[in-house]
Motif scaffolding. Structure first.
Motif, PDB file in Angstrom:
ATOM      1  N   ALA A  89       0.557  -1.073  -0.054  1.00 48.52           N
ATOM      2  CA  ALA A  89      -0.066  -0.094  -0.017  1.00 48.52           C
ATOM      3  C   ALA A  89       0.682   1.210  -0.060  1.00 48.52           C
ATOM      4  O   ALA A  89       0.445   2.249  -0.643  1.00 48.52           O
ATOM      5  CB  ALA A  89      -1.105   0.055   1.212  1.00 48.52           C
ATOM      6  N   ILE A 136      -3.508  10.662   1.624  1.00 54.25           N
ATOM      7  CA  ILE A 136      -2.974   9.369   1.025  1.00 54.25           C
ATOM      8  C   ILE A 136      -1.559   8.941   1.532  1.00 54.25           C
ATOM      9  O   ILE A 136      -1.322   8.078   1.993  1.00 54.25           O
ATOM     10  CB  ILE A 136      -3.115   9.271  -0.523  1.00 54.25           C
ATOM     11  CG1 ILE A 136      -2.497   7.778  -0.814  1.00 54.25           C
ATOM     12  CG2 ILE A 136      -2.003  10.273  -1.272  1.00 54.25           C
ATOM     13  CD1 ILE A 136      -3.404   6.670  -0.534  1.00 54.25           C
ATOM     14  N   THR A 138      -0.395   3.344   8.229  1.00 55.11           N
ATOM     15  CA  THR A 138      -0.474   1.747   8.068  1.00 55.11           C
ATOM     16  C   THR A 138       1.041   1.106   8.468  1.00 55.11           C
ATOM     17  O   THR A 138       1.039   0.241   8.813  1.00 55.11           O
ATOM     18  CB  THR A 138      -0.812   1.418   6.563  1.00 55.11           C
ATOM     19  OG1 THR A 138      -0.075   1.903   5.905  1.00 55.11           O
ATOM     20  CG2 THR A 138      -2.260   1.985   6.244  1.00 55.11           C
ATOM     21  N   LEU A 148      -6.815   9.045  -4.800  1.00 55.56           N
ATOM     22  CA  LEU A 148      -6.524   8.234  -3.432  1.00 55.56           C
ATOM     23  C   LEU A 148      -6.817   8.979  -2.259  1.00 55.56           C
ATOM     24  O   LEU A 148      -7.334   8.320  -1.232  1.00 55.56           O
ATOM     25  CB  LEU A 148      -5.026   7.606  -3.502  1.00 55.56           C
ATOM     26  CG  LEU A 148      -4.872   6.691  -4.714  1.00 55.56           C
ATOM     27  CD1 LEU A 148      -3.436   6.315  -4.849  1.00 55.56           C
ATOM     28  CD2 LEU A 148      -5.662   5.232  -4.303  1.00 55.56           C
ATOM     29  N   ALA A 178     -10.283   8.730  -1.054  1.00 54.99           N
ATOM     30  CA  ALA A 178     -10.616   7.603  -0.682  1.00 54.99           C
ATOM     31  C   ALA A 178      -9.762   6.870   0.195  1.00 54.99           C
ATOM     32  O   ALA A 178      -9.132   5.787   0.071  1.00 54.99           O
ATOM     33  CB  ALA A 178     -11.440   6.646  -1.578  1.00 54.99           C
ATOM     34  N   GLN A 180      -9.515   5.174   2.942  1.00 58.29           N
ATOM     35  CA  GLN A 180      -9.874   4.029   3.586  1.00 58.29           C
ATOM     36  C   GLN A 180      -9.570   2.784   2.921  1.00 58.29           C
ATOM     37  O   GLN A 180      -9.177   1.820   3.296  1.00 58.29           O
ATOM     38  CB  GLN A 180     -11.232   4.225   4.070  1.00 58.29           C
ATOM     39  CG  GLN A 180     -12.302   3.912   2.821  1.00 58.29           C
ATOM     40  CD  GLN A 180     -12.594   5.341   2.321  1.00 58.29           C
ATOM     41  OE1 GLN A 180     -11.989   6.425   2.716  1.00 58.29           O
ATOM     42  NE2 GLN A 180     -13.696   5.354   1.467  1.00 58.29           N
ATOM     43  N   THR A 181      -9.265   3.225   1.542  1.00 55.34           N
ATOM     44  CA  THR A 181      -8.963   1.852   0.651  1.00 55.34           C
ATOM     45  C   THR A 181      -7.598   1.599   1.029  1.00 55.34           C
ATOM     46  O   THR A 181      -7.344   0.202   0.810  1.00 55.34           O
ATOM     47  CB  THR A 181      -9.085   2.392  -0.872  1.00 55.34           C
ATOM     48  OG1 THR A 181      -8.096   3.695  -1.181  1.00 55.34           O
ATOM     49  CG2 THR A 181     -10.445   2.600  -1.137  1.00 55.34           C
ATOM     50  N   VAL A 182      -6.502   2.589   1.376  1.00 58.05           N
ATOM     51  CA  VAL A 182      -5.279   2.098   1.730  1.00 58.05           C
ATOM     52  C   VAL A 182      -5.488   1.180   3.166  1.00 58.05           C
ATOM     53  O   VAL A 182      -4.646   0.287   3.103  1.00 58.05           O
ATOM     54  CB  VAL A 182      -4.564   3.351   2.038  1.00 58.05           C
ATOM     55  CG1 VAL A 182      -3.210   2.915   2.391  1.00 58.05           C
ATOM     56  CG2 VAL A 182      -4.445   4.229   0.774  1.00 58.05           C
ATOM     57  N   ARG A 233      -8.070  -0.752   4.025  1.00 56.56           N
ATOM     58  CA  ARG A 233      -8.421  -2.001   3.767  1.00 56.56           C
ATOM     59  C   ARG A 233      -7.353  -2.762   2.869  1.00 56.56           C
ATOM     60  O   ARG A 233      -7.112  -4.064   3.121  1.00 56.56           O
ATOM     61  CB  ARG A 233      -9.490  -1.734   2.834  1.00 56.56           C
ATOM     62  CG  ARG A 233     -10.945  -1.377   3.671  1.00 56.56           C
ATOM     63  CD  ARG A 233     -12.130  -1.785   2.866  1.00 56.56           C
ATOM     64  NE  ARG A 233     -12.082  -1.193   1.645  1.00 56.56           N
ATOM     65  CZ  ARG A 233     -12.725   0.053   1.425  1.00 56.56           C
ATOM     66  NH1 ARG A 233     -13.370   0.565   2.356  1.00 56.56           N
ATOM     67  NH2 ARG A 233     -12.805   0.642   0.308  1.00 56.56           N
ATOM     68  N   PHE A 234      -6.666  -2.114   1.929  1.00 60.38           N
ATOM     69  CA  PHE A 234      -5.749  -2.887   1.098  1.00 60.38           C
ATOM     70  C   PHE A 234      -4.437  -3.357   2.111  1.00 60.38           C
ATOM     71  O   PHE A 234      -3.761  -4.694   1.784  1.00 60.38           O
ATOM     72  CB  PHE A 234      -5.055  -2.255   0.079  1.00 60.38           C
ATOM     73  CG  PHE A 234      -4.162  -2.595  -0.755  1.00 60.38           C
ATOM     74  CD1 PHE A 234      -4.763  -3.320  -1.938  1.00 60.38           C
ATOM     75  CD2 PHE A 234      -2.834  -2.745  -0.634  1.00 60.38           C
ATOM     76  CE1 PHE A 234      -3.872  -3.912  -2.984  1.00 60.38           C
ATOM     77  CE2 PHE A 234      -2.038  -3.430  -1.586  1.00 60.38           C
ATOM     78  CZ  PHE A 234      -2.539  -3.886  -2.671  1.00 60.38           C
ATOM     79  N   VAL A 280      -5.092  -6.820   3.594  1.00 58.13           N
ATOM     80  CA  VAL A 280      -5.296  -7.951   2.584  1.00 58.13           C
ATOM     81  C   VAL A 280      -4.225  -9.017   2.534  1.00 58.13           C
ATOM     82  O   VAL A 280      -2.982  -8.568   2.234  1.00 58.13           O
ATOM     83  CB  VAL A 280      -5.563  -7.554   1.073  1.00 58.13           C
ATOM     84  CG1 VAL A 280      -5.652  -8.593   0.017  1.00 58.13           C
ATOM     85  CG2 VAL A 280      -6.994  -6.643   1.210  1.00 58.13           C
TER      86      VAL A 280
END
Length: 504
Positions: free
Chosen positions: A351, A411, A418, A488, A491, A493-495, A497-498, A501
């Motif tokens: 990420a 971002i 993270t 990016l 959004a 929160q996509t980072v 979530r990624f 994973v």
């Protein structure tokens, strides 16, 4: 009873052509461009660049049919069924990153290769991109080393491709010598690991290193250590980073951008594969070692960046070079954390790498724009950029704030969060503290450069404004990276979530 013919048939391995399509497409287009260069007249040489761009777009498009991440090929047909090429989610994300980075490098290079041999330039760039796309799919040490060298060898030539330029030749020599040493050390380590385990496949190594003959345990440990040292060179981790600033300064600016993103992605993807997939049995060795390297790398990179003089020739590129060393330290943190908290921590590295790739390529794109009127590319040359090129100044300010982790570059902030949380969750509190201190230190030089963009220039010091036509591909590179960063940041929160994973 199995006949000889049946035995031979059972060893025949089918090839999944769709799985290997992205790197194969880049390699095929490289050959086409090299041959076409023989027949294309000088006035039409720019068409080769557009052909290279089209080939990279096609290679990226061929990743889409593989989105399920469940394809493997070149597999053993007996025993463990281990495969040499796997197109899983980790592979696809890294392939998208490196091919996207190569595509943006190609856009930066169109119009900037007038004094360079066009056919050779595009052939080398595409060949390096093919090796970079092959590496994350490699699942045995032999393929991994070959892919690493296919990505690296053309890069040596690209760094030194400016004929008659002493700085370029010196940079290429430093890059070549350091990389050759790294490869030699890595190959020695790989040979030790193979001697101790009898296999090169990463999944088989993970099991066999748990049950190494006691007489060979020292050999296996030395092999693991030497392999990691080789990859430390490739990732520009301190103290193996000495080649970075001079190489970036001496290389053509688009190639410096390529090395800062694609070269780093290649090194880190290889490091992740050997640590998390092949050497989990030695996590108690490489985990602490990578944690120390991460702390040392981010500290050395930030301290050196602080020392850059704004009036020094090419200080902007040199600062970006030292910044990339510091960013390598941040990228190492989740890999070290994976030794303590499992392979899910690797998502944080990927990420962060995606964020870094977008904004760093954008920063280099603006640097390429400024270099058209200020070949010295000093940080002082950016003073008052907002008055002459407001959109470029706003874009660069956004990229620098993303690298610093400050709003509106949300971002960048979330990517750092993270990485920080990966260290805390793994019980590496001391490393999280070192990272926090380094992030604060880095704010100084990022904000200093950002402020210079909007600082007014005294009338007596202001040079005459000379308007140069900006090539459309360069404008496209700046717009694409800025748009990706804004999306990016909209959004973030996509980072998060990624980062959680499991990519393997």
């Amino acid at each position: 009873m199995t006949t000889a013919a049946e035995s031979a048939t059972s060893l025949v391995q089918s090839v999944d052509w769709l799985a290997i399509a992205p790197p194969v497409t880049a390699a095929a287009v490289a050959l086409v461009v090299l041959v076409a260069d023989l027949f294309v007249p000088e006035a039409r040489k720019p068409l080769l660049g557009y052909g290279a761009v089209a080939g990279l777009v096609a290679a990226l498009a061929l990743i889409v049919p593989l989105h399920e991440g469940d394809r493997s090929t070149f597999c053993l047909t007996t025993g463990s069924h281990a495969c040499s090429y796997t197109a899983d989610h980790f592979t696809l994300v890294i392939q998208a990153l490196v091919l996207g980075g190569a595509l943006l490098t190609a856009l930066l290079s169109i119009g900037d290769t007038r004094k360079l041999p066009a056919g050779e330039f595009w052939f080398l760039l595409l060949s390096s991109a093919a090796g970079a796309a092959l590496l994350p799919a490699s699942r045995d040490l032999a393929t991994l080393v070959i892919a690493l060298e296919v990505a690296s060898l053309p890069a040596f030539a690209l760094v030194g491709i400016k004929r008659g330029d002493r700085r370029s030749s010196e940079a290429a020599l430093k890059f070549f010598l350091s990389s050759v040493v790294a490869t030699a050390v890595m190959l020695l380590g790989v040979s030790f690991v193979y001697a101790a385990t009898g296999t090169l496949h990463l999944t088989d190594l993970a099991g066999r290193l748990d049950h190494v003959d006691p007489q060979l345990s020292t050999l296996a440990g030395a092999g693991v250590a030497l392999t990691l040292v080789g990859f430390a060179f490739k990732t520009a981790a301190a103290p193996f980073h000495f080649w970075v600033p001079d190489t970036y300064v001496g290389a053509p600016l688009p190639i410096a951008a390529y090395l800062s993103v694609v070269g780093k992605a290649v090194g880190f993807s290889g490091l992740i594969l050997v640590t998390v997939v092949a050497f989990p049995a030695y996590a108690d060795v490489w985990g602490p070692a990578l944690a120390v390297l991460a702390a040392l790398t981010m500290t050395v990179g930030n301290v050196a960046a602080l020392r850059q003089s704004a009036s020094r020739a090419r200080s902007a590129v040199r600062l970006l070079a030292w910044s990339s060393v510091a960013q390598a330290g941040y990228l190492l943190v989740p890999v070290a954390a994976a030794a303590y908290a499992g392979e899910r921590r690797i998502g944080s590295t990927i990420a962060y790498a995606l964020m870094y790739a977008v904004v760093n390529l954008g920063a280099f794109a603006v640097a390429a724009l400024v270099a058209r009127t200020h070949p010295g590319n000093r940080i002082d040359d950016y003073r008052g950029l907002y008055a002459t090129r407001p959109l470029a100044a706003l874009a660069l300010a956004f990229f620098l704030l993303c690298l610093a982790g400050l709003p509106p570059g949300i971002i960048g902030l979330f990517a750092k969060v993270t990485v920080f949380s990966a260290a805390v969750d793994a019980g590496l509190g001391w490393l999280a503290v070192v990272m926090a201190v380094n992030v604060v230190v880095a704010l100084y030089y990022y904000l200093q450069w950002t402020a210079a963009l909007f600082r007014s220039v005294p009338e007596e010091e202001a040079p005459p404004v000379v308007r140069h036509r900006v090539p459309a591909p360069l404008t496209a590179a700046i717009v694409l990276t800025a748009a990706a960063g804004v999306v990016l940041s909209g959004a973030p929160q996509t980072v998060l979530r990624f980062a959680g994973v499991n990519l393997f």
